[in-house]
Design a protein around this motif. Structure first.
Motif, PDB file in Angstrom:
ATOM      1  N   LEU A  67       1.020  -1.340   0.042  1.00  0.00           N
ATOM      2  CA  LEU A  67      -0.117  -0.133  -0.172  1.00  0.00           C
ATOM      3  C   LEU A  67       0.885   1.473  -0.017  1.00  0.00           C
ATOM      4  O   LEU A  67       0.475   2.278  -0.331  1.00  0.00           O
ATOM      5  N   LEU A  68       1.879   1.303   0.509  1.00  0.00           N
ATOM      6  CA  LEU A  68       2.916   2.396   0.409  1.00  0.00           C
ATOM      7  C   LEU A  68       3.322   2.883  -1.057  1.00  0.00           C
ATOM      8  O   LEU A  68       3.519   3.856  -1.301  1.00  0.00           O
ATOM      9  N   LYS A  69       3.194   1.864  -1.992  1.00  0.00           N
ATOM     10  CA  LYS A  69       3.455   2.041  -3.253  1.00  0.00           C
ATOM     11  C   LYS A  69       2.081   2.413  -4.215  1.00  0.00           C
ATOM     12  O   LYS A  69       2.342   2.661  -5.536  1.00  0.00           O
ATOM     13  N   VAL A  70       1.177   2.546  -3.636  1.00  0.00           N
ATOM     14  CA  VAL A  70       0.026   2.534  -4.406  1.00  0.00           C
ATOM     15  C   VAL A  70      -0.332   3.602  -5.448  1.00  0.00           C
ATOM     16  O   VAL A  70      -0.651   3.700  -6.580  1.00  0.00           O
ATOM     17  N   LEU A  71       0.346   4.745  -5.136  1.00  0.00           N
ATOM     18  CA  LEU A  71       0.421   5.957  -6.140  1.00  0.00           C
ATOM     19  C   LEU A  71       1.965   5.937  -6.978  1.00  0.00           C
ATOM     20  O   LEU A  71       1.720   6.984  -7.988  1.00  0.00           O
ATOM     21  N   GLY A  72       2.779   5.446  -6.834  1.00  0.00           N
ATOM     22  CA  GLY A  72       3.868   5.605  -7.283  1.00  0.00           C
ATOM     23  C   GLY A  72       3.945   4.958  -8.765  1.00  0.00           C
ATOM     24  O   GLY A  72       3.163   4.053  -9.037  1.00  0.00           O
ATOM     25  N   PRO A  73       5.081   5.463  -9.624  1.00  0.00           N
ATOM     26  CA  PRO A  73       5.006   4.972 -11.058  1.00  0.00           C
ATOM     27  C   PRO A  73       5.227   3.685 -11.112  1.00  0.00           C
ATOM     28  O   PRO A  73       6.147   3.071 -10.470  1.00  0.00           O
ATOM     29  N   LYS A  74       4.771   2.981 -11.982  1.00  0.00           N
ATOM     30  CA  LYS A  74       5.040   1.540 -12.525  1.00  0.00           C
ATOM     31  C   LYS A  74       6.147   1.202 -12.820  1.00  0.00           C
ATOM     32  O   LYS A  74       6.838   0.110 -12.412  1.00  0.00           O
ATOM     33  N   LYS A  75       6.966   2.163 -13.328  1.00  0.00           N
ATOM     34  CA  LYS A  75       8.311   1.603 -13.908  1.00  0.00           C
ATOM     35  C   LYS A  75       9.395   1.496 -12.756  1.00  0.00           C
ATOM     36  O   LYS A  75      10.428   1.139 -12.939  1.00  0.00           O
ATOM     37  N   TYR A  76       8.897   1.933 -11.538  1.00  0.00           N
ATOM     38  CA  TYR A  76       9.917   1.651 -10.358  1.00  0.00           C
ATOM     39  C   TYR A  76       9.294   0.730  -9.438  1.00  0.00           C
ATOM     40  O   TYR A  76       9.888   0.549  -8.276  1.00  0.00           O
ATOM     41  N   GLY A  77       8.231   0.187  -9.650  1.00  0.00           N
ATOM     42  CA  GLY A  77       7.317  -1.110  -9.037  1.00  0.00           C
ATOM     43  C   GLY A  77       6.124  -0.401  -8.116  1.00  0.00           C
ATOM     44  O   GLY A  77       5.986  -0.972  -7.311  1.00  0.00           O
ATOM     45  N   GLY A  78       5.653   0.939  -8.685  1.00  0.00           N
ATOM     46  CA  GLY A  78       4.545   1.263  -7.977  1.00  0.00           C
ATOM     47  C   GLY A  78       3.185   0.970  -8.601  1.00  0.00           C
ATOM     48  O   GLY A  78       3.276   0.374  -9.731  1.00  0.00           O
ATOM     49  N   GLY A  79       1.919   1.457  -8.147  1.00  0.00           N
ATOM     50  CA  GLY A  79       0.773   0.853  -8.552  1.00  0.00           C
ATOM     51  C   GLY A  79       0.234   2.037  -9.444  1.00  0.00           C
ATOM     52  O   GLY A  79      -0.496   1.676 -10.307  1.00  0.00           O
ATOM     53  N   GLU A  80       0.880   3.028  -9.768  1.00  0.00           N
ATOM     54  CA  GLU A  80       0.454   4.037 -10.384  1.00  0.00           C
ATOM     55  C   GLU A  80      -1.127   4.545 -10.243  1.00  0.00           C
ATOM     56  O   GLU A  80      -1.657   4.605 -11.521  1.00  0.00           O
ATOM     57  N   GLN A  81      -1.434   4.229  -9.366  1.00  0.00           N
ATOM     58  CA  GLN A  81      -3.068   4.876  -8.941  1.00  0.00           C
ATOM     59  C   GLN A  81      -3.309   6.120  -8.851  1.00  0.00           C
ATOM     60  O   GLN A  81      -2.551   7.043  -8.304  1.00  0.00           O
ATOM     61  N   PRO A  82      -4.405   6.675  -9.183  1.00  0.00           N
ATOM     62  CA  PRO A  82      -4.690   8.191  -8.974  1.00  0.00           C
ATOM     63  C   PRO A  82      -5.089   8.379  -7.386  1.00  0.00           C
ATOM     64  O   PRO A  82      -5.284   7.410  -6.605  1.00  0.00           O
ATOM     65  N   TRP A  83      -4.932   9.513  -7.060  1.00  0.00           N
ATOM     66  CA  TRP A  83      -5.379   9.980  -5.463  1.00  0.00           C
ATOM     67  C   TRP A  83      -6.658   9.414  -5.166  1.00  0.00           C
ATOM     68  O   TRP A  83      -6.737   9.086  -3.972  1.00  0.00           O
ATOM     69  N   SER A  84      -7.403   9.338  -6.106  1.00  0.00           N
ATOM     70  CA  SER A  84      -8.955   8.837  -5.854  1.00  0.00           C
ATOM     71  C   SER A  84      -8.840   7.450  -5.210  1.00  0.00           C
ATOM     72  O   SER A  84      -9.561   7.341  -4.054  1.00  0.00           O
ATOM     73  N   VAL A  85      -7.861   6.706  -5.808  1.00  0.00           N
ATOM     74  CA  VAL A  85      -7.773   5.197  -5.092  1.00  0.00           C
ATOM     75  C   VAL A  85      -6.830   5.501  -3.893  1.00  0.00           C
ATOM     76  O   VAL A  85      -7.231   4.525  -2.851  1.00  0.00           O
ATOM     77  N   GLY A  86      -6.076   6.251  -3.990  1.00  0.00           N
ATOM     78  CA  GLY A  86      -5.320   6.323  -2.499  1.00  0.00           C
ATOM     79  C   GLY A  86      -6.020   6.767  -1.491  1.00  0.00           C
ATOM     80  O   GLY A  86      -5.970   6.126  -0.235  1.00  0.00           O
ATOM     81  N   TYR A  87      -6.844   7.701  -1.744  1.00  0.00           N
ATOM     82  CA  TYR A  87      -7.772   8.079  -0.410  1.00  0.00           C
ATOM     83  C   TYR A  87      -8.710   6.919  -0.195  1.00  0.00           C
ATOM     84  O   TYR A  87      -8.943   6.967   1.146  1.00  0.00           O
ATOM     85  N   GLN A  88      -9.278   6.206  -0.984  1.00  0.00           N
ATOM     86  CA  GLN A  88      -9.890   4.885  -0.493  1.00  0.00           C
ATOM     87  C   GLN A  88      -9.296   3.951   0.181  1.00  0.00           C
ATOM     88  O   GLN A  88      -9.848   3.464   1.351  1.00  0.00           O
ATOM     89  N   THR A  89      -7.988   3.849  -0.016  1.00  0.00           N
ATOM     90  CA  THR A  89      -7.249   2.676   0.553  1.00  0.00           C
ATOM     91  C   THR A  89      -6.934   3.342   1.868  1.00  0.00           C
ATOM     92  O   THR A  89      -7.050   2.377   2.963  1.00  0.00           O
ATOM     93  N   ILE A  90      -6.805   4.622   2.199  1.00  0.00           N
ATOM     94  CA  ILE A  90      -6.531   5.106   3.517  1.00  0.00           C
ATOM     95  C   ILE A  90      -7.835   4.995   4.456  1.00  0.00           C
ATOM     96  O   ILE A  90      -7.838   4.546   5.667  1.00  0.00           O
ATOM     97  N   ARG A  91      -8.920   5.181   3.702  1.00  0.00           N
ATOM     98  CA  ARG A  91     -10.442   5.036   4.500  1.00  0.00           C
ATOM     99  C   ARG A  91     -10.426   3.543   4.811  1.00  0.00           C
ATOM    100  O   ARG A  91     -10.901   3.343   6.114  1.00  0.00           O
ATOM    101  N   GLU A  92     -10.059   2.680   3.883  1.00  0.00           N
ATOM    102  CA  GLU A  92     -10.459   1.176   4.353  1.00  0.00           C
ATOM    103  C   GLU A  92      -9.502   0.918   5.388  1.00  0.00           C
ATOM    104  O   GLU A  92      -9.946  -0.020   6.470  1.00  0.00           O
TER     105      GLU A  92
END
Length: 426
Positions: A67-92
């Protein structure tokens, strides 16, 4: 960390490193992963809250989950999700444990700070460092304190001072520092390694709520960073890049983190209602002296009415938070590659959506987390039950900045259509 400071043991979650070795690849899968983390945390959340130990195990769990990587670029190993998804993971995550939801939220903000105030080279370098190493990032950026003082020494800047509050620093790999360069009014953000002699934590976070966030004081003594790590500054001229720092986009850190706050408030509120509902069904007894006696508490009119009302308000708050999260994502998507194109008006519109969410989640969260005791009964106040932690958590952080000022801000917008001037809290 000093050996005398109690901490949770990361080994208790070691098995999840292999279980969650593969990162999720869709928004739904990321949210499912966040719910899995929440399920793990929920098992002993009340006990961990009462023990009040440094959350080293919990941070390890976040690392294992990805989850620490959810917003990060895929080229470095991140999930490259938008902030809208990041906010929902925080909420969960916050539904099960407000402290860990808060830590995740602050990490996502601090780990993407360069996206807002960094140069293109700094953006790439910080993402690569954080994501490839799976670092957890804390921050000593409390603007209510006198800013850290920064002096220039050749190719380095040197931080000195202290903060009464920091977030997650004790258990972090990197810490964001922010201060004012001596002889100027220029603010500088820089990420530095946390474990070094010049960063000394007070270990004095003994507050009523959010007890596992390590939000106590920190003293900074001669902490050095190269000029190349001064976000948004030109290392050759030692001057701020006006094309980066003097535009509306550079002030997006504030609405971004305010929406982080609102999402863990919302998660805490939803978590309280879900926790209370289980307790009511299992333990709450019907009131035998009402004149319209029922066989169980789940048939009581006032119990059903309260749960229904709380649920409706939380559902409305969730819809508002999701709408604001989508708008934040739209701003980052539209202007991330052309930051100078973001206008003050577009920034102001986003800030007003965020302020609306802050007001609603504060009001609703406080009302729900205190009101659930009315429908669970006197025995639910037992420390062993742990229902009180939801109210203590949300009460603690909603004092971060007075919501009355957000109401005033909204009033000026609704009545006069005035956007708020960007500040450390708006």
């Amino acid at each position: 960390m000093a050996s005398s400071i109690p901490a949770t043991d990361p080994a208790v979650y070691a098995s999840y490193q292999a279980k969650w070795a593969a990162l999720p690849d869709t928004a739904d899968a990321w949210l499912a992963r966040a719910r899995e983390v929440a399920d793990v945390l929920a098992q002993d959340a009340a006990q961990r809250d009462q023990e009040n130990k440094s959350p080293r195990a919990e941070v390890a769990l976040l690392k294992h989950s990805g989850l620490l990587k959810v917003l990060g670029p895929k080229k470095y190993g991140g999930g490259e999700q938008p902030w809208s998804v990041g906010y929902q993971t925080i909420r969960e995550v916050a539904k099960a444990d407000g402290s860990i939801g808060m830590l995740l939220g602050y990490h996502l903000l601090w780990s993407t700070t360069a996206n807002v105030v960094g140069t293109p080279e700094q953006i790439e370098r910080t993402h690569e460092t954080i994501i490839k190493n799976n670092y957890f990032v804390g921050g000593a950026v409390n603007p209510r304190d006198s800013d850290l003082k920064i002096t220039a020494e050749g190719d380095h800047i040197v931080f000195n001072g202290q903060k009464f509050f920091n977030t997650g620093g004790v258990v972090s790999d990197l810490t964001v520092l922010e201060g004012v360069l001596e002889g100027t009014d220029g603010h500088i953000f820089a990420l530095v390694p946390t474990v070094q002699p010049g960063i000394k934590f007070a270990h004095n976070w003994h507050n009523i709520g959010l007890r596992l966030t390590e939000s106590g004081g920190v003293k900074i003594e001669n902490v050095r960073a190269p000029w190349s790590d001064a976000l948004g500054w030109d290392p050759s001229t030692k001057k701020p890049r006006d094309d980066i720092l003097q535009i509306p986009f550079a002030s997006l850190l504030l609405p971004t983190i305010q929406l982080v706050f609102s999402n863990f408030y919302l998660g805490i509120g939803i978590g309280a209602l879900e926790f209370a509902a289980k307790y009511t069904k299992q333990h709450t007894r019907a009131w035998p002296f009402g004149g319209d006696n029922k066989d169980s508490a789940t048939e009581e009119f006032y119990v059903l009415e309260r749960y229904g009302n709380f649920f409706a308000h939380l559902r409305a708050a969730e819809a508002l938070a999701d709408r604001a999260g989508e708008k934040a994502s739209e701003v980052y998507n539209q202007y991330g590659a052309n930051r100078a194109a973001l206008t003050a008006e577009a920034r102001g519109e986003l800030a007003e959506w965020v302020a609306s969410v802050k007001v609603v989640t504060t009001d609703t969260g406080l009302r729900v987390t205190s009101g659930v005791f009315e429908v669970t009964g006197a025995r639910a106040t037992s420390l062993k039950v742990g229902l009180d932690r939801f109210w203590r958590d949300i009460r603690t952080h909603t004092l971060h900045d007075p919501v009355a000022y957000k109401n005033r801000e909204q009033g000026r917008y609704a009545l006069l259509h005035e956007y708020p001037a960007p500040s450390w809290y708006t």
